[in-house]
Motif scaffolding. Structure first.
Motif, PDB file in Angstrom:
ATOM      1  N   ILE A  89      33.619  39.490  58.555  1.00 22.57           N
ATOM      2  CA  ILE A  89      33.992  38.242  57.891  1.00 22.57           C
ATOM      3  C   ILE A  89      35.511  38.138  57.893  1.00 22.57           C
ATOM      4  CG2 ILE A  89      34.061  39.212  55.576  1.00 22.57           C
ATOM      5  CD1 ILE A  89      32.622  36.683  54.601  1.00 22.57           C
ATOM      6  N   ASP A  90      36.025  36.909  57.925  1.00 21.35           N
ATOM      7  CA  ASP A  90      37.482  36.765  57.981  1.00 21.35           C
ATOM      8  C   ASP A  90      38.115  37.216  56.658  1.00 21.35           C
ATOM      9  OD1 ASP A  90      38.458  33.963  56.502  1.00 21.35           O
ATOM     10  OD2 ASP A  90      36.357  33.943  57.164  1.00 21.35           O
ATOM     11  N   GLN A  91      39.389  37.528  56.722  1.00 21.74           N
ATOM     12  CA  GLN A  91      40.115  38.147  55.617  1.00 21.74           C
ATOM     13  C   GLN A  91      40.104  37.296  54.345  1.00 21.74           C
ATOM     14  OE1 GLN A  91      41.199  41.182  56.094  1.00 21.74           O
ATOM     15  NE2 GLN A  91      42.153  41.482  54.118  1.00 21.74           N
ATOM     16  N   GLN A  92      40.252  36.005  54.473  1.00 23.22           N
ATOM     17  CA  GLN A  92      40.302  35.111  53.305  1.00 23.22           C
ATOM     18  C   GLN A  92      38.967  35.099  52.553  1.00 23.22           C
ATOM     19  OE1 GLN A  92      43.024  33.863  52.244  1.00 23.22           O
ATOM     20  NE2 GLN A  92      42.187  32.681  50.547  1.00 23.22           N
ATOM     21  N   GLN A  93      37.872  34.979  53.273  1.00 24.51           N
ATOM     22  CA  GLN A  93      36.562  34.974  52.622  1.00 24.51           C
ATOM     23  C   GLN A  93      36.229  36.348  52.049  1.00 24.51           C
ATOM     24  OE1 GLN A  93      33.438  33.378  55.035  1.00 24.51           O
ATOM     25  NE2 GLN A  93      34.176  31.275  54.851  1.00 24.51           N
ATOM     26  N   ALA A  94      36.661  37.402  52.721  1.00 23.47           N
ATOM     27  CA  ALA A  94      36.434  38.755  52.211  1.00 23.47           C
ATOM     28  C   ALA A  94      37.132  38.936  50.871  1.00 23.47           C
ATOM     29  CB  ALA A  94      36.916  39.792  53.214  1.00 23.47           C
ATOM     30  N   LYS A  95      38.338  38.411  50.763  1.00 24.04           N
ATOM     31  CA  LYS A  95      39.077  38.519  49.505  1.00 24.04           C
ATOM     32  C   LYS A  95      38.368  37.745  48.398  1.00 24.04           C
ATOM     33  CE  LYS A  95      43.479  37.932  47.336  1.00 24.04           C
ATOM     34  NZ  LYS A  95      44.776  37.409  47.302  1.00 24.04           N
ATOM     35  N   ARG A  96      37.860  36.571  48.700  1.00 24.53           N
ATOM     36  CA  ARG A  96      37.121  35.784  47.712  1.00 24.53           C
ATOM     37  C   ARG A  96      35.856  36.502  47.254  1.00 24.53           C
ATOM     38  NH1 ARG A  96      35.786  30.102  49.711  1.00 24.53           N
ATOM     39  NH2 ARG A  96      35.033  29.935  47.581  1.00 24.53           N
ATOM     40  N   ILE A  97      35.156  37.158  48.183  1.00 26.49           N
ATOM     41  CA  ILE A  97      33.941  37.899  47.825  1.00 26.49           C
ATOM     42  C   ILE A  97      34.288  39.053  46.893  1.00 26.49           C
ATOM     43  CG2 ILE A  97      32.154  39.442  48.750  1.00 26.49           C
ATOM     44  CD1 ILE A  97      31.978  37.581  51.187  1.00 26.49           C
ATOM     45  N   VAL A  98      35.349  39.797  47.213  1.00 26.47           N
ATOM     46  CA  VAL A  98      35.747  40.927  46.372  1.00 26.47           C
ATOM     47  C   VAL A  98      36.150  40.429  44.987  1.00 26.47           C
ATOM     48  CG1 VAL A  98      37.459  42.761  46.079  1.00 26.47           C
ATOM     49  CG2 VAL A  98      36.356  42.428  48.292  1.00 26.47           C
ATOM     50  N   ASP A  99      36.860  39.323  44.925  1.00 25.15           N
ATOM     51  CA  ASP A  99      37.241  38.764  43.623  1.00 25.15           C
ATOM     52  C   ASP A  99      36.014  38.349  42.811  1.00 25.15           C
ATOM     53  OD1 ASP A  99      39.901  39.154  44.188  1.00 25.15           O
ATOM     54  OD2 ASP A  99      40.283  37.063  44.755  1.00 25.15           O
ATOM     55  N   PHE A 100      35.063  37.698  43.457  1.00 29.13           N
ATOM     56  CA  PHE A 100      33.839  37.270  42.785  1.00 29.13           C
ATOM     57  C   PHE A 100      33.045  38.466  42.283  1.00 29.13           C
ATOM     58  CE2 PHE A 100      29.319  36.060  42.951  1.00 29.13           C
ATOM     59  CZ  PHE A 100      29.327  35.019  42.050  1.00 29.13           C
ATOM     60  N   LEU A 101      32.909  39.488  43.123  1.00 26.25           N
ATOM     61  CA  LEU A 101      32.145  40.675  42.735  1.00 26.25           C
ATOM     62  C   LEU A 101      32.872  41.489  41.668  1.00 26.25           C
ATOM     63  CD1 LEU A 101      30.749  41.780  46.192  1.00 26.25           C
ATOM     64  CD2 LEU A 101      29.529  40.636  44.330  1.00 26.25           C
ATOM     65  N   SER A 102      34.187  41.459  41.677  1.00 30.00           N
ATOM     66  CA  SER A 102      34.948  42.136  40.624  1.00 30.00           C
ATOM     67  C   SER A 102      34.637  41.521  39.261  1.00 30.00           C
ATOM     68  CB  SER A 102      36.443  42.053  40.893  1.00 30.00           C
ATOM     69  OG  SER A 102      36.780  42.756  42.056  1.00 30.00           O
ATOM     70  N   GLY A 103      34.560  40.204  39.215  1.00 30.12           N
ATOM     71  CA  GLY A 103      34.196  39.526  37.974  1.00 30.12           C
ATOM     72  C   GLY A 103      32.774  39.834  37.557  1.00 30.12           C
ATOM     73  N   THR A 104      31.884  39.944  38.529  1.00 33.42           N
ATOM     74  CA  THR A 104      30.486  40.245  38.228  1.00 33.42           C
ATOM     75  C   THR A 104      30.341  41.640  37.630  1.00 33.42           C
ATOM     76  OG1 THR A 104      29.749  38.819  40.039  1.00 33.42           O
ATOM     77  CG2 THR A 104      28.170  40.437  39.208  1.00 33.42           C
ATOM     78  N   VAL A 105      30.963  42.643  38.253  1.00 38.36           N
ATOM     79  CA  VAL A 105      30.820  44.002  37.735  1.00 38.36           C
ATOM     80  C   VAL A 105      31.522  44.153  36.389  1.00 38.36           C
ATOM     81  CG1 VAL A 105      30.447  45.078  39.979  1.00 38.36           C
ATOM     82  CG2 VAL A 105      32.747  44.953  39.073  1.00 38.36           C
ATOM     83  N   TYR A 106      32.577  43.392  36.165  1.00 33.95           N
ATOM     84  CA  TYR A 106      33.226  43.408  34.854  1.00 33.95           C
ATOM     85  C   TYR A 106      32.280  42.857  33.791  1.00 33.95           C
ATOM     86  CZ  TYR A 106      36.388  42.368  31.033  1.00 33.95           C
ATOM     87  OH  TYR A 106      36.970  42.306  29.795  1.00 33.95           O
ATOM     88  N   ALA A 107      31.550  41.805  34.134  1.00 35.77           N
ATOM     89  CA  ALA A 107      30.639  41.178  33.173  1.00 35.77           C
ATOM     90  C   ALA A 107      29.483  42.099  32.781  1.00 35.77           C
ATOM     91  CB  ALA A 107      30.085  39.877  33.751  1.00 35.77           C
ATOM     92  N   VAL A 108      29.064  42.994  33.677  1.00 33.76           N
ATOM     93  CA  VAL A 108      27.950  43.898  33.379  1.00 33.76           C
ATOM     94  C   VAL A 108      28.443  45.317  33.078  1.00 33.76           C
ATOM     95  CG1 VAL A 108      26.256  42.573  34.705  1.00 33.76           C
ATOM     96  CG2 VAL A 108      27.533  44.412  35.820  1.00 33.76           C
ATOM     97  N   ASN A 109      29.721  45.459  32.760  1.00 32.94           N
ATOM     98  CA  ASN A 109      30.340  46.757  32.461  1.00 32.94           C
ATOM     99  C   ASN A 109      30.166  47.745  33.602  1.00 32.94           C
ATOM    100  OD1 ASN A 109      31.212  45.968  29.903  1.00 32.94           O
ATOM    101  ND2 ASN A 109      29.230  46.480  29.015  1.00 32.94           N
ATOM    102  N   GLY A 110      30.204  47.244  34.822  1.00 31.99           N
ATOM    103  CA  GLY A 110      30.046  48.088  35.993  1.00 31.99           C
ATOM    104  C   GLY A 110      31.385  48.512  36.562  1.00 31.99           C
TER     105      GLY A 110
END
Length: 147
Positions: A89-110
């Motif tokens: 995946i291109d770099q820009q979309q990869a960064k967006r995915i990591v940001d989204f997943l970072s918020g998700t794991v924060y929400a579930v104390n992961g």
């Protein structure tokens, strides 16, 4: 000798006294005391199958666009670890995915950890990860650049 007998009886119980105490604790079957102790003993029994937790699952992903991040996040929310390879995946979309997943794991104390150059591990609260991966890739790249 009478002092010895008095000390002996003071510090020890006669066998008759021990049996009398047991009869008082259990009671006779007709008066309900025995039923109470039997019920109490059954309440203390724990079924081992109820304690066993289901095996944790690890899901592997290689997303090709940002829309697949929701599916990865759903697995983390449902207590499954996810390994994400972002090499396709291109770099820009990869960064967006990591940001989204970072918020998700924060929400579930992961937790989210970088495993490699473009590989990440997202774990929910119920998954413990021991050890760490050092930045050997960075060190190797710097070593090879000097040559």
């Amino acid at each position: 000798m009478s002092i010895m007998n008095k000390l002996k009886t003071f510090f020890t119980m006669d066998e008759e006294d021990m049996y009398a105490d047991e009869e008082m604790d259990t009671g006779t079957p007709g008066n309900g005391a025995g039923q109470n102790s039997q019920r109490h003993n059954r309440e203390n029994v724990v079924n081992l199958t109820s304690i066993q937790q289901p095996a944790s699952k690890v899901v592997l992903y290689e997303p090709r666009n940002y829309n697949e991040a929701q599916e990865i996040a759903d697995n983390v929310v449902n207590k499954r670890a996810a390994v994400i390879n972002l090499q396709r995946i291109d770099q820009q979309q990869a960064k967006r995915i990591v940001d989204f997943l970072s918020g998700t794991v924060y929400a579930v104390n992961g937790d989210i950890q970088k495993l490699g150059d473009q590989t990440f591990l997202c774990t929910p609260e119920n998954v413990d990860v021991s050890g760490s991966i050092t930045d050997t890739l960075v060190e190797e790249d710097e070593f090879h650049k000097g040559w």
